[in-house]
Design a protein around this motif. Structure first.
Motif, short mmCIF file in Angstrom:
data_model
loop_
_atom_site.label_atom_id
_atom_site.label_comp_id
_atom_site.label_asym_id
_atom_site.label_seq_id
_atom_site.Cartn_x
_atom_site.Cartn_y
_atom_site.Cartn_z
N UNK A 1 0.84 -1.21 0.00
CA UNK A 1 0.00 0.00 0.00
C UNK A 1 0.87 1.26 0.00
N UNK A 2 1.93 1.23 0.80
CA UNK A 2 2.83 2.39 0.82
C UNK A 2 3.57 2.56 -0.50
N UNK A 3 3.78 1.46 -1.22
CA UNK A 3 4.52 1.53 -2.47
C UNK A 3 3.63 1.90 -3.66
N UNK A 4 2.49 1.22 -3.81
CA UNK A 4 1.67 1.45 -5.01
C UNK A 4 0.30 2.03 -4.72
N UNK A 5 -0.05 2.21 -3.46
CA UNK A 5 -1.31 2.86 -3.13
C UNK A 5 -2.52 1.94 -3.20
N UNK A 6 -3.64 2.50 -3.67
CA UNK A 6 -4.92 1.79 -3.66
C UNK A 6 -4.98 0.59 -4.58
N UNK A 7 -4.05 0.48 -5.51
CA UNK A 7 -4.02 -0.68 -6.40
C UNK A 7 -3.77 -1.97 -5.63
N UNK A 8 -3.25 -1.84 -4.44
CA UNK A 8 -3.02 -3.01 -3.59
C UNK A 8 -4.32 -3.76 -3.35
N UNK A 9 -5.37 -3.02 -3.07
CA UNK A 9 -6.64 -3.65 -2.73
C UNK A 9 -7.31 -4.26 -3.97
N UNK B 1 -8.25 -8.12 -4.21
CA UNK B 1 -9.58 -8.59 -4.61
C UNK B 1 -9.49 -9.59 -5.76
N UNK B 2 -8.62 -9.35 -6.72
CA UNK B 2 -8.45 -10.28 -7.83
C UNK B 2 -7.91 -11.61 -7.31
N UNK B 3 -6.94 -11.54 -6.40
CA UNK B 3 -6.38 -12.76 -5.83
C UNK B 3 -7.44 -13.54 -5.06
N UNK B 4 -8.26 -12.84 -4.29
CA UNK B 4 -9.32 -13.50 -3.53
C UNK B 4 -10.38 -14.09 -4.47
N UNK C 1 -9.80 -15.38 -7.35
CA UNK C 1 -9.25 -16.57 -7.99
C UNK C 1 -9.09 -17.76 -7.05
N UNK C 2 -9.27 -17.58 -5.77
CA UNK C 2 -9.13 -18.69 -4.83
C UNK C 2 -10.11 -19.82 -5.15
N UNK C 3 -11.40 -19.55 -5.37
CA UNK C 3 -12.30 -20.66 -5.73
C UNK C 3 -11.93 -21.34 -7.05
N UNK C 4 -11.43 -20.57 -8.01
CA UNK C 4 -11.03 -21.14 -9.30
C UNK C 4 -9.87 -22.11 -9.10
#
Length: 139
Positions: free
Chosen positions: A108-116, A120-123, A125-128
């Protein structure tokens, strides 16, 4: 072509490289010590379980045993030895939320809001990934 006034000095890069190496070395030492402590806790749990097993086995009258005492002791000793293997993983399971939160904070400190967004994309893909694992397991 850049002139030498715009480029950072080489020593800055070397210092960053040395710091990264130092932090990784310290991280490795801390993780190895954590695994060592986990093994010690597992040994203690195994010993206590085996002691309780022997205490219980030798106080039970022989006519109540449905099988060989040796088989029972061997099975329970094997089960108790699994503490030795499980404890380091258990300790890492307890510590992993701290590592995840620290990583998210640095991102978050490095890239900001793109972290979330990435989280969200990673979360999502968990069911997939789980479904793919189940399909692969069936084959």
């Amino acid at each position: 072509s850049q002139d030498s006034a715009e480029r950072p000095p080489v020593t800055e890069g070397l210092v960053i490289c040395a710091l990264m190496f130092g932090f990784q070395a310290v991280d490795s030492i801390i993780r190895a010590h954590s695994m060592y402590q986990g093994k010690l806790v597992g040994i203690g749990l195994r010993n206590v379980t085996i002691l309780a097993l022997y205490d219980r086995t030798f106080t039970v009258p022989p006519y109540t045993n449905s099988g060989s005492v040796g088989k029972l002791v061997n099975q329970m000793s094997t089960d108790a030895s699994r503490y030795l293997n499980v404890m380091p993983a258990f300790i890492m399971m307890l510590a992993s939320p701290v590592f995840i939160l620290a990583s998210l904070a640095v991102l978050y400190l490095t890239i900001g809001g793109s972290t979330f967004v990435g989280l969200a994309v990673m979360a999502a893909y968990v069911p997939v990934v789980r479904r793919c694992g189940l399909v692969q397991k069936r084959q």
